[in-house]
Design a protein around this motif. Structure first.
Motif, PDB file in Angstrom:
ATOM      1  N   GLY A  78       0.805  -1.215   0.000  1.00  0.00           N
ATOM      2  CA  GLY A  78       0.000   0.000   0.000  1.00  0.00           C
ATOM      3  C   GLY A  78       0.840   1.268   0.000  1.00  0.00           C
ATOM      4  O   GLY A  78       0.367   2.341  -0.356  1.00  0.00           O
ATOM      5  N   PHE A  79       2.102   1.144   0.374  1.00  0.00           N
ATOM      6  CA  PHE A  79       3.005   2.293   0.409  1.00  0.00           C
ATOM      7  C   PHE A  79       3.867   2.385  -0.847  1.00  0.00           C
ATOM      8  O   PHE A  79       4.810   3.174  -0.889  1.00  0.00           O
ATOM      9  N   ALA A  80       3.565   1.604  -1.865  1.00  0.00           N
ATOM     10  CA  ALA A  80       4.436   1.530  -3.040  1.00  0.00           C
ATOM     11  C   ALA A  80       4.538   2.839  -3.797  1.00  0.00           C
ATOM     12  O   ALA A  80       5.557   3.134  -4.391  1.00  0.00           O
ATOM     13  N   ARG A  81       3.521   3.646  -3.776  1.00  0.00           N
ATOM     14  CA  ARG A  81       3.550   4.897  -4.527  1.00  0.00           C
ATOM     15  C   ARG A  81       4.320   6.002  -3.823  1.00  0.00           C
ATOM     16  O   ARG A  81       4.523   7.063  -4.378  1.00  0.00           O
ATOM     17  N   HIS A  82       4.729   5.763  -2.604  1.00  0.00           N
ATOM     18  CA  HIS A  82       5.407   6.793  -1.823  1.00  0.00           C
ATOM     19  C   HIS A  82       6.870   6.408  -1.609  1.00  0.00           C
ATOM     20  O   HIS A  82       7.215   5.234  -1.561  1.00  0.00           O
ATOM     21  N   GLU A  83       7.679   7.427  -1.455  1.00  0.00           N
ATOM     22  CA  GLU A  83       9.057   7.169  -1.073  1.00  0.00           C
ATOM     23  C   GLU A  83       9.047   6.744   0.390  1.00  0.00           C
ATOM     24  O   GLU A  83       8.393   7.361   1.229  1.00  0.00           O
ATOM     25  N   LEU A  84       9.742   5.685   0.685  1.00  0.00           N
ATOM     26  CA  LEU A  84       9.745   5.150   2.046  1.00  0.00           C
ATOM     27  C   LEU A  84      10.815   5.871   2.868  1.00  0.00           C
ATOM     28  O   LEU A  84      11.968   5.458   2.909  1.00  0.00           O
ATOM     29  N   THR A  85      10.412   6.960   3.505  1.00  0.00           N
ATOM     30  CA  THR A  85      11.328   7.713   4.354  1.00  0.00           C
ATOM     31  C   THR A  85      11.548   6.934   5.642  1.00  0.00           C
ATOM     32  O   THR A  85      10.857   5.943   5.915  1.00  0.00           O
ATOM     33  N   TRP A  86      12.485   7.391   6.468  1.00  0.00           N
ATOM     34  CA  TRP A  86      12.773   6.645   7.688  1.00  0.00           C
ATOM     35  C   TRP A  86      11.577   6.655   8.631  1.00  0.00           C
ATOM     36  O   TRP A  86      11.368   5.703   9.376  1.00  0.00           O
ATOM     37  N   THR A  87      10.751   7.725   8.614  1.00  0.00           N
ATOM     38  CA  THR A  87       9.574   7.733   9.497  1.00  0.00           C
ATOM     39  C   THR A  87       8.526   6.722   9.021  1.00  0.00           C
ATOM     40  O   THR A  87       7.937   6.016   9.840  1.00  0.00           O
ATOM     41  N   ARG A  88       8.313   6.657   7.714  1.00  0.00           N
ATOM     42  CA  ARG A  88       7.367   5.653   7.198  1.00  0.00           C
ATOM     43  C   ARG A  88       7.891   4.242   7.454  1.00  0.00           C
ATOM     44  O   ARG A  88       7.125   3.336   7.809  1.00  0.00           O
ATOM     45  N   LEU A  89       9.188   4.072   7.238  1.00  0.00           N
ATOM     46  CA  LEU A  89       9.777   2.750   7.500  1.00  0.00           C
ATOM     47  C   LEU A  89       9.690   2.389   8.977  1.00  0.00           C
ATOM     48  O   LEU A  89       9.444   1.225   9.318  1.00  0.00           O
ATOM     49  N   LEU A  90       9.885   3.357   9.846  1.00  0.00           N
ATOM     50  CA  LEU A  90       9.779   3.087  11.283  1.00  0.00           C
ATOM     51  C   LEU A  90       8.361   2.639  11.638  1.00  0.00           C
ATOM     52  O   LEU A  90       8.177   1.691  12.408  1.00  0.00           O
ATOM     53  N   LEU A  91       7.366   3.295  11.058  1.00  0.00           N
ATOM     54  CA  LEU A  91       5.981   2.878  11.306  1.00  0.00           C
ATOM     55  C   LEU A  91       5.711   1.487  10.725  1.00  0.00           C
ATOM     56  O   LEU A  91       5.084   0.644  11.378  1.00  0.00           O
ATOM     57  N   LEU A  92       6.174   1.246   9.495  1.00  0.00           N
ATOM     58  CA  LEU A  92       5.945  -0.063   8.877  1.00  0.00           C
ATOM     59  C   LEU A  92       6.666  -1.183   9.618  1.00  0.00           C
ATOM     60  O   LEU A  92       6.075  -2.221   9.925  1.00  0.00           O
ATOM     61  N   ILE A  93       7.938  -0.969   9.895  1.00  0.00           N
ATOM     62  CA  ILE A  93       8.738  -2.018  10.538  1.00  0.00           C
ATOM     63  C   ILE A  93       8.300  -2.210  11.990  1.00  0.00           C
ATOM     64  O   ILE A  93       8.154  -3.342  12.455  1.00  0.00           O
ATOM     65  N   GLY A  94       8.086  -1.107  12.697  1.00  0.00           N
ATOM     66  CA  GLY A  94       7.628  -1.228  14.091  1.00  0.00           C
ATOM     67  C   GLY A  94       6.286  -1.922  14.196  1.00  0.00           C
ATOM     68  O   GLY A  94       6.084  -2.804  15.040  1.00  0.00           O
ATOM     69  N   GLY A  95       5.363  -1.538  13.323  1.00  0.00           N
ATOM     70  CA  GLY A  95       4.058  -2.212  13.313  1.00  0.00           C
ATOM     71  C   GLY A  95       4.159  -3.663  12.917  1.00  0.00           C
ATOM     72  O   GLY A  95       3.481  -4.533  13.470  1.00  0.00           O
ATOM     73  N   GLY A  96       5.029  -3.941  11.942  1.00  0.00           N
ATOM     74  CA  GLY A  96       5.235  -5.328  11.525  1.00  0.00           C
ATOM     75  C   GLY A  96       5.864  -6.172  12.617  1.00  0.00           C
ATOM     76  O   GLY A  96       5.483  -7.323  12.820  1.00  0.00           O
ATOM     77  N   GLN A  97       6.822  -5.596  13.331  1.00  0.00           N
ATOM     78  CA  GLN A  97       7.447  -6.325  14.448  1.00  0.00           C
ATOM     79  C   GLN A  97       6.411  -6.634  15.526  1.00  0.00           C
ATOM     80  O   GLN A  97       6.367  -7.749  16.052  1.00  0.00           O
ATOM     81  N   ALA A  98       5.585  -5.652  15.852  1.00  0.00           N
ATOM     82  CA  ALA A  98       4.557  -5.870  16.885  1.00  0.00           C
ATOM     83  C   ALA A  98       3.550  -6.929  16.430  1.00  0.00           C
ATOM     84  O   ALA A  98       3.194  -7.833  17.203  1.00  0.00           O
TER      85      ALA A  98
END
Length: 170
Positions: free
Chosen positions: A54-74
């Motif tokens: 769902g985030f493919a159209r956006h550049e994955l900045t460190w804040t977006r990555l932190l939300l994605l990775i943190g949410g995925g880890q949880a």
């Protein structure tokens, strides 16, 4: 800023999902000492890769990555903890949290660097490739030139007769 084409966007999101799921499983097994079932791991990693798309159209900045990775880890922690029922000994919660936090930090740092590098390379390659001409947007109504009209009465009387065949009477 134009982002790369769809295949590259999908590949970037798939990499984020796979790295996220793999590090979550490794962090969980590091703290717990047990590897979860392979079918569970592959299905959860696939689910994470799909959710990241769902985030493919956006550049994955460190804040977006932190939300994605943190949410995925949880999410992975909760699902793996619920699915793994063969705990001989309960895992140390502090060790589990530290493992997931370190996995999140490592994944965000790695993927932020990879995202910047891939997008810089894609922009560099796109800048030297020939571009397709793009039609300009319409700024006024389209005017179609019509040929000059010849009066019908001057051409037809000499060629055609308007008289039809005689009508039959019954």
């Amino acid at each position: 800023m134009a982002l790369p084409t769809a295949p590259l966007r999908r590949a970037r999101c798939a990499v984020v999902g796979v790295v996220n799921g793999t590090l979550a499983v490794l962090a969980h097994s590091n703290a717990d000492g047990e590897l979860p079932d392979a079918g569970l791991v592959f299905s959860l990693v696939g689910l994470l890769a799909w959710a990241t798309s769902g985030f493919a159209r956006h550049e994955l900045t460190w804040t977006r990555l932190l939300l994605l990775i943190g949410g995925g880890q949880a999410a992975m922690h909760v699902l793996v903890s619920l699915a793994v029922s063969r705990h001989e000994h309960p895992a140390n919660p502090a060790h589990m949290i530290v493992s997931h936090v370190l996995a999140t930090a490592l994944a965000v740092a790695l993927l932020t660097f990879a995202e910047r590098t891939v997008l810089a390379l894609a922009r560099a390659v796109a800048s030297v490739l020939p571009r397709r001409p793009v039609p300009l947007p319409a700024s006024a109504p389209l005017v179609v030139a019509t040929p000059a009209r010849v009066p019908v009465t001057t051409v037809l009387p000499a060629v055609l007769s308007w008289r039809g065949p005689p009508a039959e009477q019954a």
